[in-house]
Design a protein around this motif. Sequence first.
Motif, mmCIF file in Angstrom:
data_model
loop_
_atom_site.group_PDB
_atom_site.id
_atom_site.type_symbol
_atom_site.label_atom_id
_atom_site.label_comp_id
_atom_site.label_asym_id
_atom_site.label_seq_id
_atom_site.Cartn_x
_atom_site.Cartn_y
_atom_site.Cartn_z
ATOM 1 N N TYR A 88 24.390 -8.587 12.971
ATOM 2 C CA TYR A 88 23.889 -9.463 13.808
ATOM 3 C C TYR A 88 25.111 -10.183 14.169
ATOM 4 O O TYR A 88 24.912 -11.493 14.071
ATOM 5 C CB TYR A 88 22.596 -10.025 14.334
ATOM 6 C CG TYR A 88 21.759 -8.865 14.208
ATOM 7 C CD1 TYR A 88 21.389 -8.140 15.526
ATOM 8 C CD2 TYR A 88 21.106 -8.218 13.117
ATOM 9 C CE1 TYR A 88 20.390 -6.829 15.729
ATOM 10 C CE2 TYR A 88 20.318 -7.809 12.542
ATOM 11 C CZ TYR A 88 20.063 -6.521 14.269
ATOM 12 O OH TYR A 88 19.101 -5.724 14.228
ATOM 13 N N TYR A 90 26.999 -12.173 15.740
ATOM 14 C CA TYR A 90 26.595 -13.112 17.221
ATOM 15 C C TYR A 90 26.988 -14.097 16.652
ATOM 16 O O TYR A 90 26.352 -14.973 16.102
ATOM 17 C CB TYR A 90 25.733 -13.342 18.452
ATOM 18 C CG TYR A 90 25.046 -11.957 18.710
ATOM 19 C CD1 TYR A 90 26.293 -10.307 19.534
ATOM 20 C CD2 TYR A 90 24.172 -11.131 17.915
ATOM 21 C CE1 TYR A 90 25.763 -8.663 19.606
ATOM 22 C CE2 TYR A 90 23.790 -9.849 18.104
ATOM 23 C CZ TYR A 90 24.255 -8.852 18.830
ATOM 24 O OH TYR A 90 23.929 -7.879 19.159
ATOM 25 N N ARG A 92 25.817 -17.417 17.634
ATOM 26 C CA ARG A 92 24.499 -18.069 17.180
ATOM 27 C C ARG A 92 24.256 -17.958 16.003
ATOM 28 O O ARG A 92 23.465 -18.867 16.240
ATOM 29 C CB ARG A 92 23.321 -18.459 18.821
ATOM 30 C CG ARG A 92 24.084 -18.964 19.996
ATOM 31 C CD ARG A 92 24.145 -20.002 20.279
ATOM 32 N NE ARG A 92 24.095 -21.289 18.908
ATOM 33 C CZ ARG A 92 25.056 -21.832 18.771
ATOM 34 N NH1 ARG A 92 25.149 -22.381 20.021
ATOM 35 N NH2 ARG A 92 24.533 -23.571 18.122
ATOM 36 N N ASN A 93 23.791 -16.050 15.870
ATOM 37 C CA ASN A 93 23.716 -15.975 14.776
ATOM 38 C C ASN A 93 24.330 -16.838 13.755
ATOM 39 O O ASN A 93 24.580 -16.649 12.697
ATOM 40 C CB ASN A 93 23.555 -14.172 14.983
ATOM 41 C CG ASN A 93 22.426 -14.124 13.073
ATOM 42 O OD1 ASN A 93 21.409 -15.098 13.570
ATOM 43 N ND2 ASN A 93 22.900 -12.696 12.708
ATOM 44 N N PHE A 96 23.880 -19.957 13.483
ATOM 45 C CA PHE A 96 22.165 -19.920 12.202
ATOM 46 C C PHE A 96 22.138 -20.267 11.052
ATOM 47 O O PHE A 96 21.814 -20.530 10.611
ATOM 48 C CB PHE A 96 21.340 -19.008 13.042
ATOM 49 C CG PHE A 96 19.698 -18.958 11.925
ATOM 50 C CD1 PHE A 96 18.938 -19.803 12.732
ATOM 51 C CD2 PHE A 96 20.389 -18.555 11.546
ATOM 52 C CE1 PHE A 96 17.912 -19.313 12.049
ATOM 53 C CE2 PHE A 96 18.995 -18.431 10.409
ATOM 54 C CZ PHE A 96 17.303 -18.483 11.263
ATOM 55 N N SER A 162 20.605 -27.555 18.531
ATOM 56 C CA SER A 162 19.093 -26.807 18.274
ATOM 57 C C SER A 162 18.038 -28.144 18.575
ATOM 58 O O SER A 162 17.174 -27.347 19.284
ATOM 59 C CB SER A 162 19.124 -26.681 16.564
ATOM 60 O OG SER A 162 20.122 -25.456 16.555
ATOM 61 N N GLY B 214 14.322 -20.159 14.805
ATOM 62 C CA GLY B 214 15.592 -20.774 14.558
ATOM 63 C C GLY B 214 16.620 -20.992 15.282
ATOM 64 O O GLY B 214 17.899 -20.946 15.152
ATOM 65 N N ASN B 215 16.657 -20.554 16.855
ATOM 66 C CA ASN B 215 17.036 -20.233 17.674
ATOM 67 C C ASN B 215 19.196 -19.091 17.397
ATOM 68 O O ASN B 215 19.513 -20.156 17.649
ATOM 69 C CB ASN B 215 18.308 -21.751 18.016
ATOM 70 C CG ASN B 215 16.255 -22.538 18.517
ATOM 71 O OD1 ASN B 215 16.083 -21.759 19.343
ATOM 72 N ND2 ASN B 215 16.501 -23.703 18.113
ATOM 73 N N SER B 216 18.523 -18.382 16.297
ATOM 74 C CA SER B 216 19.547 -17.304 16.273
ATOM 75 C C SER B 216 19.858 -17.065 17.721
ATOM 76 O O SER B 216 20.892 -16.679 17.480
ATOM 77 C CB SER B 216 19.499 -17.096 14.770
ATOM 78 O OG SER B 216 18.564 -15.425 15.836
ATOM 79 N N ASN B 218 19.409 -13.706 18.666
ATOM 80 C CA ASN B 218 19.529 -12.339 18.542
ATOM 81 C C ASN B 218 18.368 -11.632 19.085
ATOM 82 O O ASN B 218 19.291 -10.635 19.444
ATOM 83 C CB ASN B 218 19.510 -11.703 16.885
ATOM 84 C CG ASN B 218 20.359 -12.294 15.779
ATOM 85 O OD1 ASN B 218 21.843 -12.848 16.450
ATOM 86 N ND2 ASN B 218 20.349 -12.482 14.567
ATOM 87 N N GLN B 221 20.027 -11.274 22.782
ATOM 88 C CA GLN B 221 20.891 -9.698 22.566
ATOM 89 C C GLN B 221 20.331 -8.277 22.352
ATOM 90 O O GLN B 221 21.450 -7.420 23.002
ATOM 91 C CB GLN B 221 21.839 -10.186 21.664
ATOM 92 C CG GLN B 221 22.921 -11.921 21.731
ATOM 93 C CD GLN B 221 23.972 -11.877 21.957
ATOM 94 O OE1 GLN B 221 24.485 -10.669 22.673
ATOM 95 N NE2 GLN B 221 24.523 -12.661 22.602
#
Lengths: 202, 253
Positions: A88, A90, A92-93, A96, A162, B214-216, B218, B221
Amino acid sequence: MAASRDFVSRKLHSLLGVIPLGLFVIQHLTVNYFATRGPEAFNDAAHFMESLPYRYVLEIFVIFLPLLFHAIYGVYIAFQSKNNVSRYGYLRNWMFYLQRISGVVVLIFVTWHVWQTRLQAAMGAEVNYQMMVDILSNPAMMIFYIIGVLGTVFHFANGLWSFFVSWGFTVTPKSQRVMTYVTMIIFVALSVVGMRALFAFV
Amino acid sequence: MMSEKKTVTLKIKRQDGPDSASYEETFTIPYRQNMNVISALMEIRRNPVNANGEKTTPVIWEMGCLEEVCGACSMVINGKPRQSCTALLDQLEQPIRLAPMTTFPVVRDLAVDRSRMFDALKKVKAWIPIDGTYDLGPGPRMPENKRQWAYELSKCMTCGVCLEACPNVNSRSEFIGPAAVSQVRLFNAHPTGAMNKEERLEGLMGDGGLANCGNSQNCVQSCPKGIPLTTSIAAMNRATSLQTFKNFFGSDH
């Protein structure tokens, strides 16, 4: 009903990262920045911080206790996640993932930095311009400090993003996107401050 | 001129039971027009012979509605968790790789146990209690604009894709995952459901609750239904933050 330990710990972790730790980082970088005005300016600024009243109370409650909690609980959080940026990819990932990596980097850097400066001061050394010149004259140390400062600044800026989500300030995708830009500008700006100060010692 | 018959190759990650080791088995099946992953699996079930020509056990999977609203047939298809009923073979690169979702315990082959999702819904009381000893009459009306966005949240089918994508949902954590968080927002938005909104927020503030996010991002999406999961998470962050203040300092409403 009392909130659970998970909830309180997580919220406290998020809060402490910004107040007081984030504010402390900005203050610390600002004092460092005096180095760009020469040794005397830096020494005066450092001496002013040293001679603040009830200094130990400030150090313990504004820096060390929040830092200990944030660091220990942060490591627990970091190793609980199962990172999956390869599947994944992305933005934001990635953020993270980088938040967790930078957290560990910062922990190593700060531990070393506290030993090298604050604990040496407690054992009689004087923290001044010359001390930093001596430390940073070693190229390996310089690289370590560059990585450490950039890691810290990133961890703070992205953590701020965050924080705004975790406390429910930025709810809409648009506000979160705007905060991504704002926090990345903060990252760049504080990086410039940190780097200029570091290179003022060489 | 008739060319040789078209075939489809599937590489399937199999597992005989919850505690057995997994292994991969390849199948080659005849191609038909408009096939989806489910019809391919049905073909294997009809004739359970692998690519080496050996007789084997049929591959087990779960399915229900066959129109992407029940969420039962989720699996990892070519690396992406999604519903097998809407995964059309013509749109997939071959060999098609099928694997069970990794976040959930495997029951057998492609069938997983999504209990942790249903337990999470119970934990946050994701329903509207209307039972009583007498007829309470009609509830308050819901504004149309609110109904419209709440409808989007109601599309959740507990399929598990968001939990599969979430780095914080795993065997080391108790996190309830994005789906249940969004359901709290749905039921708290409902005029009758709002009468019990504190109970659901308390559920979110429990161990393994919302704070573990944790605000990833995913989840948003990956959601096959396009549910604004991260908006729900942030909205519930705000609601639980306010609830914390109300709980601590006191409030009558």
